[in-house]
Design an enzyme around this catalytic site. Structure first.
Site, PDB file in Angstrom:
ATOM      1  N   ILE A   1     -12.484   5.614  -0.593  1.00  0.00           N
ATOM      2  CA  ILE A   1     -13.178   4.691  -1.494  1.00  0.00           C
ATOM      3  C   ILE A   1     -13.473   3.341  -0.819  1.00  0.00           C
ATOM      4  O   ILE A   1     -14.343   2.596  -1.280  1.00  0.00           O
ATOM      5  CB  ILE A   1     -12.327   4.494  -2.785  1.00  0.00           C
ATOM      6  CG1 ILE A   1     -13.186   4.017  -3.941  1.00  0.00           C
ATOM      7  CG2 ILE A   1     -11.158   3.545  -2.548  1.00  0.00           C
ATOM      8  CD1 ILE A   1     -12.488   4.094  -5.295  1.00  0.00           C
TER       9      ILE A   1
ATOM     10  N   ASN B   1      -0.842   7.390   8.436  1.00  0.00           N
ATOM     11  CA  ASN B   1       0.050   6.248   8.254  1.00  0.00           C
ATOM     12  C   ASN B   1       1.293   6.727   7.522  1.00  0.00           C
ATOM     13  O   ASN B   1       1.193   7.448   6.517  1.00  0.00           O
ATOM     14  CB  ASN B   1      -0.651   5.148   7.445  1.00  0.00           C
ATOM     15  CG  ASN B   1      -1.854   4.585   8.175  1.00  0.00           C
ATOM     16  OD1 ASN B   1      -1.828   4.418   9.389  1.00  0.00           O
ATOM     17  ND2 ASN B   1      -2.920   4.294   7.442  1.00  0.00           N
TER      18      ASN B   1
ATOM     19  N   GLN C   1       1.264   2.827   5.180  1.00  0.00           N
ATOM     20  CA  GLN C   1       0.923   3.806   4.136  1.00  0.00           C
ATOM     21  C   GLN C   1       0.908   3.124   2.771  1.00  0.00           C
ATOM     22  O   GLN C   1       1.865   2.419   2.411  1.00  0.00           O
ATOM     23  CB  GLN C   1       1.939   4.948   4.145  1.00  0.00           C
ATOM     24  CG  GLN C   1       1.593   6.065   3.157  1.00  0.00           C
ATOM     25  CD  GLN C   1       2.553   7.251   3.257  1.00  0.00           C
ATOM     26  OE1 GLN C   1       3.545   7.209   3.987  1.00  0.00           O
ATOM     27  NE2 GLN C   1       2.267   8.296   2.501  1.00  0.00           N
TER      28      GLN C   1
ATOM     29  N   HIS D   1      -1.684  12.306   3.841  1.00  0.00           N
ATOM     30  CA  HIS D   1      -3.134  12.419   4.060  1.00  0.00           C
ATOM     31  C   HIS D   1      -3.461  12.104   5.511  1.00  0.00           C
ATOM     32  O   HIS D   1      -2.828  11.249   6.127  1.00  0.00           O
ATOM     33  CB  HIS D   1      -3.924  11.504   3.119  1.00  0.00           C
ATOM     34  CG  HIS D   1      -3.456  10.079   3.094  1.00  0.00           C
ATOM     35  ND1 HIS D   1      -2.321   9.703   2.409  1.00  0.00           N
ATOM     36  CD2 HIS D   1      -3.958   8.959   3.650  1.00  0.00           C
ATOM     37  CE1 HIS D   1      -2.146   8.392   2.545  1.00  0.00           C
ATOM     38  NE2 HIS D   1      -3.118   7.913   3.309  1.00  0.00           N
TER      39      HIS D   1
ATOM     40  N   HIS E   1      -6.444  10.592   7.740  1.00  0.00           N
ATOM     41  CA  HIS E   1      -7.717   9.879   7.768  1.00  0.00           C
ATOM     42  C   HIS E   1      -8.567  10.467   8.890  1.00  0.00           C
ATOM     43  O   HIS E   1      -8.085  10.646  10.021  1.00  0.00           O
ATOM     44  CB  HIS E   1      -7.514   8.396   8.101  1.00  0.00           C
ATOM     45  CG  HIS E   1      -6.763   7.594   7.087  1.00  0.00           C
ATOM     46  ND1 HIS E   1      -7.398   6.748   6.199  1.00  0.00           N
ATOM     47  CD2 HIS E   1      -5.432   7.479   6.832  1.00  0.00           C
ATOM     48  CE1 HIS E   1      -6.486   6.135   5.450  1.00  0.00           C
ATOM     49  NE2 HIS E   1      -5.276   6.571   5.818  1.00  0.00           N
TER      50      HIS E   1
HETATM   51  P1  AMP Z   1      -3.034   4.792   3.507  1.00  0.00           P
HETATM   52  O1  AMP Z   1      -3.124   3.284   3.484  1.00  0.00           O
HETATM   53  O2  AMP Z   1      -2.931   5.389   4.858  1.00  0.00           O
HETATM   54  O3  AMP Z   1      -1.958   5.278   2.554  1.00  0.00           O
HETATM   55  O4  AMP Z   1      -4.439   5.298   2.970  1.00  0.00           O
HETATM   56  C1  AMP Z   1      -4.763   5.366   1.617  1.00  0.00           C
HETATM   57  C2  AMP Z   1      -6.255   5.413   1.535  1.00  0.00           C
HETATM   58  O5  AMP Z   1      -6.617   5.863   0.247  1.00  0.00           O
HETATM   59  C3  AMP Z   1      -6.941   4.057   1.747  1.00  0.00           C
HETATM   60  O6  AMP Z   1      -7.823   4.137   2.861  1.00  0.00           O
HETATM   61  C4  AMP Z   1      -7.681   3.831   0.430  1.00  0.00           C
HETATM   62  O7  AMP Z   1      -8.945   3.222   0.607  1.00  0.00           O
HETATM   63  C5  AMP Z   1      -7.815   5.252  -0.105  1.00  0.00           C
HETATM   64  N1  AMP Z   1      -7.946   5.363  -1.546  1.00  0.00           N
HETATM   65  C6  AMP Z   1      -7.188   4.773  -2.502  1.00  0.00           C
HETATM   66  N2  AMP Z   1      -7.596   5.144  -3.722  1.00  0.00           N
HETATM   67  C7  AMP Z   1      -8.640   5.977  -3.550  1.00  0.00           C
HETATM   68  C8  AMP Z   1      -9.506   6.691  -4.440  1.00  0.00           C
HETATM   69  N3  AMP Z   1      -9.376   6.622  -5.769  1.00  0.00           N
HETATM   70  N4  AMP Z   1     -10.497   7.451  -3.906  1.00  0.00           N
HETATM   71  C9  AMP Z   1     -10.652   7.528  -2.564  1.00  0.00           C
HETATM   72  N5  AMP Z   1      -9.858   6.887  -1.680  1.00  0.00           N
HETATM   73  C10 AMP Z   1      -8.873   6.120  -2.161  1.00  0.00           C
END
Ligand code: AMP
Ligand code: ZN
Length: 112
Positions: free
Chosen positions: A30, A85, A92, A98, A100
């Site tokens: 997002i 992360n 994280q 997840h 990336h």
């Molecule tokens: P991390 O910081 O590695 O845990 O990554 C979490 C990721 O999830 C971040 O890059 C956010 O931008 C992404 N994220 C959070 N909420 C959403 C959502 N509703 N849809 C898509 N991506 C999201």
């Protein structure tokens, strides 16, 4: 369970899906940090890489194989970066494992 990615997988929170199979769901981040920024997640709720056990080894490999497939589909022929992360120091922010997939621009090293 109050997990945003579990809700995305269940369809109760909308997402831009790019791939799905019985083990995996992938969607657009997002808040993209590159022209292509996708997240590849297991359908099974695993809080982080720190929480995997030996039964998850193939699943973690599968997430990366899907990342590679999505990179090809998004014409990242010059390369790409995959990132997991883990935990607070790892940056994280969502506690559901997840990968990336970032691409479409030159990446830098070391990451911040
Ligand atoms: P991390 O910081 O590695 O845990 O990554 C979490 C990721 O999830 C971040 O890059 C956010 O931008 C992404 N994220 C959070 N909420 C959403 C959502 N509703 N849809 C898509 N991506 C999201
Ligand atoms: Zn979850």
């Amino acid at each position: 369970m109050d997990c945003i990615f579990c809700k995305i997988i269940a369809g109760t929170i909308p997402s831009k899906k790019v791939y799905e199979d019985n083990l995996t769901y992938a969607f657009a981040d997002i808040d993209p940090k590159a022209p292509v920024h996708l997240l590849i997640v297991p359908k099974k709720h695993i809080p982080s890489l720190a929480a995997i056990d030996t039964a998850d080894t193939a699943l973690v490999g599968h997430l990366h194989a899907i990342a590679n497939r999505l990179a090809a589909e998004h014409t990242l022929s010059k390369g790409y970066r995959t990132v997991i992360n883990t935990g607070a120091d790892g940056g994280q922010t969502v506690d559901h494992l997840h990968v990336h997939l970032l691409g479409g621009r030159q990446m830098h090293w070391p990451p911040g």
